[in-house]
Design an enzyme around this catalytic site. Structure first.
Site, mmCIF file in Angstrom:
data_model
loop_
_atom_site.group_PDB
_atom_site.id
_atom_site.type_symbol
_atom_site.label_atom_id
_atom_site.label_comp_id
_atom_site.label_asym_id
_atom_site.label_seq_id
_atom_site.Cartn_x
_atom_site.Cartn_y
_atom_site.Cartn_z
ATOM 1 N N ARG A 42 0.371 -1.256 -0.121
ATOM 2 C CA ARG A 42 -0.119 -0.512 0.081
ATOM 3 C C ARG A 42 1.027 1.492 0.138
ATOM 4 O O ARG A 42 0.488 2.170 -0.825
ATOM 5 C CB ARG A 42 -0.856 0.101 1.061
ATOM 6 C CG ARG A 42 -1.449 1.471 1.424
ATOM 7 C CD ARG A 42 -3.035 1.256 2.276
ATOM 8 N NE ARG A 42 -3.349 0.304 3.497
ATOM 9 C CZ ARG A 42 -2.738 0.899 4.661
ATOM 10 N NH1 ARG A 42 -1.379 2.196 4.403
ATOM 11 N NH2 ARG A 42 -2.567 0.600 5.772
ATOM 12 N N TYR A 94 -15.571 18.061 -14.489
ATOM 13 C CA TYR A 94 -15.276 17.378 -15.325
ATOM 14 C C TYR A 94 -16.687 16.627 -13.685
ATOM 15 O O TYR A 94 -16.666 17.038 -12.162
ATOM 16 C CB TYR A 94 -14.621 16.133 -15.074
ATOM 17 C CG TYR A 94 -14.832 14.857 -14.843
ATOM 18 C CD1 TYR A 94 -14.763 14.052 -15.816
ATOM 19 C CD2 TYR A 94 -14.859 13.991 -13.226
ATOM 20 C CE1 TYR A 94 -15.223 12.122 -15.776
ATOM 21 C CE2 TYR A 94 -15.146 12.566 -13.712
ATOM 22 C CZ TYR A 94 -15.442 11.655 -14.865
ATOM 23 O OH TYR A 94 -16.089 10.506 -15.052
ATOM 24 N N ASP A 165 -6.614 19.877 -14.134
ATOM 25 C CA ASP A 165 -6.387 18.041 -15.199
ATOM 26 C C ASP A 165 -6.177 19.125 -16.317
ATOM 27 O O ASP A 165 -6.588 18.753 -16.930
ATOM 28 C CB ASP A 165 -8.282 18.257 -14.786
ATOM 29 C CG ASP A 165 -8.737 16.969 -15.105
ATOM 30 O OD1 ASP A 165 -8.155 16.206 -15.796
ATOM 31 O OD2 ASP A 165 -9.404 16.183 -14.716
ATOM 32 N N LYS A 190 -7.707 6.732 -19.382
ATOM 33 C CA LYS A 190 -7.944 7.024 -20.390
ATOM 34 C C LYS A 190 -7.041 7.442 -21.467
ATOM 35 O O LYS A 190 -6.581 6.249 -21.829
ATOM 36 C CB LYS A 190 -8.561 9.371 -20.733
ATOM 37 C CG LYS A 190 -9.683 8.885 -19.571
ATOM 38 C CD LYS A 190 -10.784 8.751 -19.685
ATOM 39 C CE LYS A 190 -11.846 8.272 -18.696
ATOM 40 N NZ LYS A 190 -12.157 10.262 -18.172
HETATM 41 C C1 LIG Z 1 -12.105 10.589 -16.875
HETATM 42 C C2 LIG Z 1 -12.353 11.606 -16.346
HETATM 43 C C3 LIG Z 1 -12.000 11.643 -14.962
HETATM 44 C C4 LIG Z 1 -12.572 10.979 -14.220
HETATM 45 O O1 LIG Z 1 -11.596 9.769 -13.865
HETATM 46 P P1 LIG Z 1 -11.909 8.123 -13.637
HETATM 47 O O2 LIG Z 1 -10.837 7.031 -13.392
HETATM 48 O O3 LIG Z 1 -13.215 8.019 -14.001
HETATM 49 O O4 LIG Z 1 -12.169 7.949 -11.477
HETATM 50 C C5 LIG Z 1 -11.639 13.066 -14.862
HETATM 51 N N1 LIG Z 1 -11.510 14.161 -15.060
HETATM 52 C C6 LIG Z 1 -11.420 14.151 -16.906
HETATM 53 C C7 LIG Z 1 -11.460 15.168 -17.329
HETATM 54 C C8 LIG Z 1 -11.852 12.907 -17.394
HETATM 55 O O5 LIG Z 1 -12.289 12.465 -18.123
#
Ligand SMILES: *Cc1c(COP(=O)(O)O)cnc(C)c1O
Length: 366
Positions: A42, A94, A165, A190
């Protein structure tokens, strides 16, 4: 090292005496006590360490922390803030992280949502207790562009941290830490993963300051860490990230231009288009415009659903960043409180042959 070289080599941290070319997966949850060894999975794991080293280098940061999802990474930032803090965040943040702020932190944090494309609105939103400016650019799903260096200067003058982000742009097209942000956030589910089969998230810090140490403590003690398998697969996927991003952006640029000229399309949102309101800022702070776009179809939600149902190569599913093209009517995905136009279709442009993608869209729209 240039980005392509880093992507391939910086995640290979091999200590095995057999000298494998690729780092093995270390599944052991515990390690023999010895000076300077890892102790417990962890807190540390060789595959996570390799992934974090790679991410820090790609984003030009000092340190990185990998999480089990993008949301876990974002929530770790919120958890590291003192109770009573105020946050300035984008009005089209988001939706999963917006929900986290509104439903988990509603008793401990206050948020003002503003249009981040307008620096005056952002400046006006700051309060004495503002500790964090959250930026997301390009934004989801309208591909709005915020000026990272201008907003970072503004936040710095007010003593607030800046988190960006960077999921849509990836370090291939944008390095927020070089533009003034303190921390970069990613959903590695992503483009980093790139094949729609790994859930993950990450934070990368410019400096290892006290705020970052609190975040590392949330990672280690909160325990929302990725498995060795997930770290291995992410490190492997990132090797092709620079080339995948070039393909995604090339395809998205051509498709955006095609849609912009189509009589059944009311409007296209893609920062690479000259008439996009954020085009100039995007051209300044990004080296490519990415693989995400959205558009409004004439005829409302039902026509948008009809177009989506006719497509052969664009799969009707949420998420983005994979080699396969995905498409969805975004408002349906975001639920009843969504502010997204009902006829907005969001596209994650994949790496299938461009001619097939164009033909598919052309037939579905006609
Ligand atoms: C998908 C996404 C998130 C969240 O990520 P997860 O891996 O689904 O928890 C945050 N910000 C953006 C821009 C995203 O596309």
């Amino acid at each position: 090292m240039k980005l392509e070289t880093l992507a391939i080599h910086a995640g290979n941290i091999i200590t095995d005496s057999h000298k494998p070319v690729v780092q093995p997966i270390t599944l052991s949850t515990t390690f023999v006590h010895q000076p300077d060894s890892m102790i417990y999975s962890r807190a540390q794991n060789p595959n996570r360490f390799a992934l974090e080293s790679l991410l820090a280098k790609l984003e030009k940061g000092k340190s990185a922390a990998a999480f089990s999802s993008g949301n876990a990474a974002g929530v770790a930032v919120f958890q590291a803030l003192p109770a009573g803090s105020h946050i300035v965040a984008p009005d089209d943040m988001y939706h999963g992280l917006r929900n986290a702020l509104l439903t988990i932190f509603d008793d401990s944090l206050r948020v003002t949502f503003v249009d981040m494309t307008d620096p005056v609105q952002v400046a006006d939103a700051f309060e004495a207790e503002t500790k964090l400016l959250w930026i997301e650019t390009p934004s989801n799903p309208l591909l709005k562009i915020s000026d990272i260096s201008r907003l970072s200067k503004l936040a710095k003058a007010k003593g607030a941290k800046v988190v960006c982000d960077n999921t849509f742009a990836t370090p291939v097209f944008q390095n927020p830490l070089l533009l003034g942000a303190d921390i970069v956030m990613h959903s590695s589910t992503k483009y980093f993963g790139g094949h729609s089969d790994i859930l993950g998230g990450a934070l990368i810090a410019k400096e290892e300051d006290d705020f970052w140490k609190k975040i590392l403590n949330v990672q280690k003690t909160g325990g929302a860490v990725p498995s060795p398998f997930d770290c291995y697969y992410l490190t492997r996927s990132i090797k092709t990230l620079p080339y995948r991003m070039k393909g995604h952006a090339e395809h998205a640029g051509v498709i955006a231009t095609f849609l912009a000229q189509h009589p059944k399309v009311e409007r296209v949102f893609y920062p690479g288009l000259l008439d996009h309101p954020g085009h100039e800022i995007a051209a300044n702070q990004m080296t490519g415009f990415g693989g995400m776009l959205s558009f409004l179809v004439e005829g409302g939600a039902s026509e948008a659903d009809r177009v989506i149902s006719k497509l052969k190569y664009f799969t009707n599913a949420t998420s983005l960043g994979g080699v396969e093209s995905l498409i969805e009517r975004r408002a349906a995905s975001e639920g009843p409180d969504s502010k997204t136009p009902q006829n907005l279709i969001r596209v994650s442009v994949g790496l299938e042959h461009l001619d097939d993608l164009l033909e598919d869209l052309n037939e579905a729209l006609s």
